[in-house]
Design a protein around this motif. Structure first.
Motif, PDB file in Angstrom:
ATOM      1  N   VAL A 105       0.831  -1.213   0.000  1.00 43.04           N
ATOM      2  CA  VAL A 105       0.000   0.000   0.000  1.00 43.04           C
ATOM      3  C   VAL A 105       0.860   1.256   0.000  1.00 43.04           C
ATOM      4  N   ALA A 106       1.924   1.272   0.808  1.00 39.21           N
ATOM      5  CA  ALA A 106       2.782   2.458   0.886  1.00 39.21           C
ATOM      6  C   ALA A 106       3.429   2.760  -0.458  1.00 39.21           C
ATOM      7  N   SER A 107       3.903   1.726  -1.137  1.00 35.88           N
ATOM      8  CA  SER A 107       4.562   1.959  -2.425  1.00 35.88           C
ATOM      9  C   SER A 107       3.571   2.421  -3.494  1.00 35.88           C
ATOM     10  N   VAL A 108       2.355   1.861  -3.466  1.00 34.87           N
ATOM     11  CA  VAL A 108       1.342   2.254  -4.459  1.00 34.87           C
ATOM     12  C   VAL A 108       0.931   3.720  -4.281  1.00 34.87           C
ATOM     13  N   PHE A 109       0.809   4.160  -3.037  1.00 33.09           N
ATOM     14  CA  PHE A 109       0.442   5.554  -2.793  1.00 33.09           C
ATOM     15  C   PHE A 109       1.625   6.501  -3.005  1.00 33.09           C
ATOM     16  N   PRO A 122      12.896   9.543  -7.751  1.00 27.74           N
ATOM     17  CA  PRO A 122      12.359   8.680  -6.685  1.00 27.74           C
ATOM     18  C   PRO A 122      10.948   8.185  -6.988  1.00 27.74           C
ATOM     19  N   GLY A 123      10.140   9.037  -7.663  1.00 27.15           N
ATOM     20  CA  GLY A 123       8.790   8.613  -8.010  1.00 27.15           C
ATOM     21  C   GLY A 123       8.788   7.453  -8.973  1.00 27.15           C
ATOM     22  N   ALA A 124       9.682   7.493  -9.976  1.00 26.39           N
ATOM     23  CA  ALA A 124       9.758   6.403 -10.949  1.00 26.39           C
ATOM     24  C   ALA A 124      10.276   5.127 -10.300  1.00 26.39           C
ATOM     25  N   VAL A 125      11.289   5.261  -9.445  1.00 27.85           N
ATOM     26  CA  VAL A 125      11.861   4.080  -8.786  1.00 27.85           C
ATOM     27  C   VAL A 125      10.822   3.406  -7.892  1.00 27.85           C
ATOM     28  N   ILE A 126      10.123   4.199  -7.094  1.00 32.29           N
ATOM     29  CA  ILE A 126       9.133   3.621  -6.178  1.00 32.29           C
ATOM     30  C   ILE A 126       7.944   3.056  -6.951  1.00 32.29           C
ATOM     31  N   SER A 127       7.573   3.682  -8.068  1.00 29.14           N
ATOM     32  CA  SER A 127       6.472   3.159  -8.871  1.00 29.14           C
ATOM     33  C   SER A 127       6.807   1.786  -9.452  1.00 29.14           C
ATOM     34  N   VAL A 128       8.054   1.636  -9.944  1.00 25.45           N
ATOM     35  CA  VAL A 128       8.485   0.334 -10.456  1.00 25.45           C
ATOM     36  C   VAL A 128       8.533  -0.683  -9.319  1.00 25.45           C
ATOM     37  N   ALA A 130       6.731  -0.592  -6.703  1.00 23.16           N
ATOM     38  CA  ALA A 130       5.349  -0.886  -6.318  1.00 23.16           C
ATOM     39  C   ALA A 130       4.769  -2.012  -7.166  1.00 23.16           C
ATOM     40  N   VAL A 131       5.076  -2.022  -8.458  1.00 26.47           N
ATOM     41  CA  VAL A 131       4.568  -3.076  -9.332  1.00 26.47           C
ATOM     42  C   VAL A 131       5.081  -4.437  -8.871  1.00 26.47           C
ATOM     43  N   ALA A 132       6.385  -4.503  -8.561  1.00 25.41           N
ATOM     44  CA  ALA A 132       6.961  -5.771  -8.100  1.00 25.41           C
ATOM     45  C   ALA A 132       6.378  -6.192  -6.759  1.00 25.41           C
ATOM     46  N   LEU A 133       6.207  -5.223  -5.848  1.00 24.59           N
ATOM     47  CA  LEU A 133       5.663  -5.545  -4.534  1.00 24.59           C
ATOM     48  C   LEU A 133       4.208  -6.006  -4.627  1.00 24.59           C
ATOM     49  N   VAL A 134       3.426  -5.361  -5.482  1.00 24.93           N
ATOM     50  CA  VAL A 134       2.016  -5.729  -5.623  1.00 24.93           C
ATOM     51  C   VAL A 134       1.890  -7.135  -6.206  1.00 24.93           C
ATOM     52  N   ILE A 135       2.684  -7.453  -7.223  1.00 25.20           N
ATOM     53  CA  ILE A 135       2.603  -8.784  -7.831  1.00 25.20           C
ATOM     54  C   ILE A 135       3.025  -9.859  -6.832  1.00 25.20           C
ATOM     55  N   GLY A 136       4.193  -9.655  -6.211  1.00 27.50           N
ATOM     56  CA  GLY A 136       4.686 -10.651  -5.266  1.00 27.50           C
ATOM     57  C   GLY A 136       3.837 -10.723  -4.008  1.00 27.50           C
ATOM     58  N   GLY A 137       3.448  -9.554  -3.476  1.00 31.95           N
ATOM     59  CA  GLY A 137       2.647  -9.531  -2.255  1.00 31.95           C
ATOM     60  C   GLY A 137       1.263 -10.108  -2.462  1.00 31.95           C
ATOM     61  N   ALA A 138       0.634  -9.789  -3.599  1.00 30.43           N
ATOM     62  CA  ALA A 138      -0.704 -10.313  -3.872  1.00 30.43           C
ATOM     63  C   ALA A 138      -0.683 -11.834  -3.999  1.00 30.43           C
ATOM     64  N   ARG A 139       0.354 -12.360  -4.639  1.00 29.67           N
ATOM     65  CA  ARG A 139       0.459 -13.823  -4.758  1.00 29.67           C
ATOM     66  C   ARG A 139       0.605 -14.470  -3.389  1.00 29.67           C
ATOM     67  N   ALA A 140       1.433 -13.854  -2.538  1.00 27.51           N
ATOM     68  CA  ALA A 140       1.629 -14.426  -1.201  1.00 27.51           C
ATOM     69  C   ALA A 140       0.352 -14.368  -0.375  1.00 27.51           C
ATOM     70  N   LEU A 141      -0.332 -13.217  -0.405  1.00 20.32           N
ATOM     71  CA  LEU A 141      -1.558 -13.066   0.374  1.00 20.32           C
ATOM     72  C   LEU A 141      -2.686 -13.929  -0.178  1.00 20.32           C
ATOM     73  N   HIS A 142      -2.657 -14.168  -1.489  1.00 23.95           N
ATOM     74  CA  HIS A 142      -3.723 -14.973  -2.085  1.00 23.95           C
ATOM     75  C   HIS A 142      -3.668 -16.416  -1.594  1.00 23.95           C
ATOM     76  N   GLN A 143      -2.494 -16.886  -1.196  1.00 26.55           N
ATOM     77  CA  GLN A 143      -2.398 -18.245  -0.665  1.00 26.55           C
ATOM     78  C   GLN A 143      -3.246 -18.411   0.591  1.00 26.55           C
ATOM     79  N   LEU A 144      -3.427 -17.309   1.345  1.00 26.81           N
ATOM     80  CA  LEU A 144      -4.254 -17.377   2.548  1.00 26.81           C
ATOM     81  C   LEU A 144      -5.739 -17.492   2.202  1.00 26.81           C
ATOM     82  N   SER A 145      -6.122 -17.036   1.008  1.00 29.44           N
ATOM     83  CA  SER A 145      -7.525 -17.130   0.581  1.00 29.44           C
ATOM     84  C   SER A 145      -7.838 -18.469  -0.072  1.00 29.44           C
ATOM     85  N   LYS A 146      -6.840 -19.319  -0.240  1.00 23.56           N
ATOM     86  CA  LYS A 146      -7.029 -20.610  -0.913  1.00 23.56           C
ATOM     87  C   LYS A 146      -6.851 -21.768   0.066  1.00 23.56           C
ATOM     88  N   ARG A 147      -7.174 -21.533   1.322  1.00 26.58           N
ATOM     89  CA  ARG A 147      -7.076 -22.563   2.347  1.00 26.58           C
ATOM     90  C   ARG A 147      -8.486 -22.853   2.858  1.00 26.58           C
TER      91      ARG A 147
END
Length: 252
Positions: A105-109, A122-128, A130-147
């Motif tokens: 959330v922090a990186s996306v905002f 810094p805006g471009a670096v954090i935006s890039v 954010a994309v990596a964090l959202v993809i990796g974080g969403a995959r990790a959190l989604h494992q909790l929804s598949k139990r």
């Protein structure tokens, strides 16, 4: 923010395990956005800001509830089956999950805001980032929804990649009974350390499970383990036992 609300609305209108993960990421984030708006608004917050904070807080609490989880995971179920969510593993629920969510959330905002302030590098670096964090974080959190624990015509299925490499299918004729687990139960613990009341499935014959190895042992060959009873931690144990009675299993 409008884009986030549109994604949240689509997720709310299309129940599935993916939508559940989406809601559980976005709804708490909306509380942060509403609180921030209430703090920075000129002349202090008034009714509009207070109402926004209240509504977003209610939505966040509901998105994390067992009832919403049950509805959404059954939105992607197949045929004559009923899924019941499992509680998250204890070791990750108090710290790691929250840290992953905060980083996403922090990186996306932060990225778009820095770009809007003309802080291009810094805006471009954090935006890039954010994309990596959202993809990796969403995959990790989604494992909790598949139990979940699933009642199917053939019996009972336990799906949890944190403890089982393959789902455990207990055929109906091999289910001796199902009920609340005792504190000193000798049944194989498949709860992943989740906090709460455990449900135990006792078998009339032994069955084999393939446990998920520890991360440091991922290259090690995993040997099947024979079990005659297993226990796990549903979000709502009473719902699981009621479903077992409806399906004519022995409950006790």
């Amino acid at each position: 923010l409008w884009l986030l609300w549109v994604v949240g609305l689509i997720a709310a209108l299309t129940p599935s395990s993916v939508s559940l993960t989406t809601l559980r990421i976005l709804m708490p984030a909306s509380v942060v956005a509403a609180a921030w708006a209430a703090l920075v608004v000129p002349d202090s917050a008034d009714f509009a800001e207070s109402a926004a904070l209240g509504v977003t807080s209610l939505c966040a609490v509901l998105s994390l509830s067992a009832g919403v989880g049950y509805t959404f995971i059954n939105g992607s179920s197949y045929g004559d089956e009923r899924r019941f969510p499992l509680r998250p593993p204890g070791p990750i629920v108090c710290g790691p999950v929250e840290l992953v969510w905060v980083a996403m959330v922090a990186s996306v905002f932060a990225g778009p805001m820095l770009l809007a302030a003309k802080q291009w590098i810094p805006g471009a670096v954090i935006s890039v980032l954010a994309v990596a964090l959202v993809i990796g974080g969403a995959r990790a959190l989604h494992q909790l929804s598949k139990r979940w624990i699933v009642f199917v015509p053939a019996g009972i299925v336990l799906v949890d990649r944190t403890t089982l490499l393959d789902a455990l299918l207990v055929q109906r004729h091999t289910v001796g009974s199902i009920g609340l687990a005792d504190e000193d139960s000798s049944a194989t613990d498949l709860s992943a350390g989740a906090l709460g009341i455990q449900v135990e499935v006792r078998l009339s014959t032994t069955d084999s499970i393939i446990p998920t190895p520890l991360r440091r042992d991922r290259r090690k060959i995993v040997e099947p383990v024979d079990v005659d009873a297993v226990r796990f931690t549903p979000s709502r144990p009473g719902w699981v036992l009621d479903a077992a009675r409806e399906r004519r299993f022995t409950v006790g």
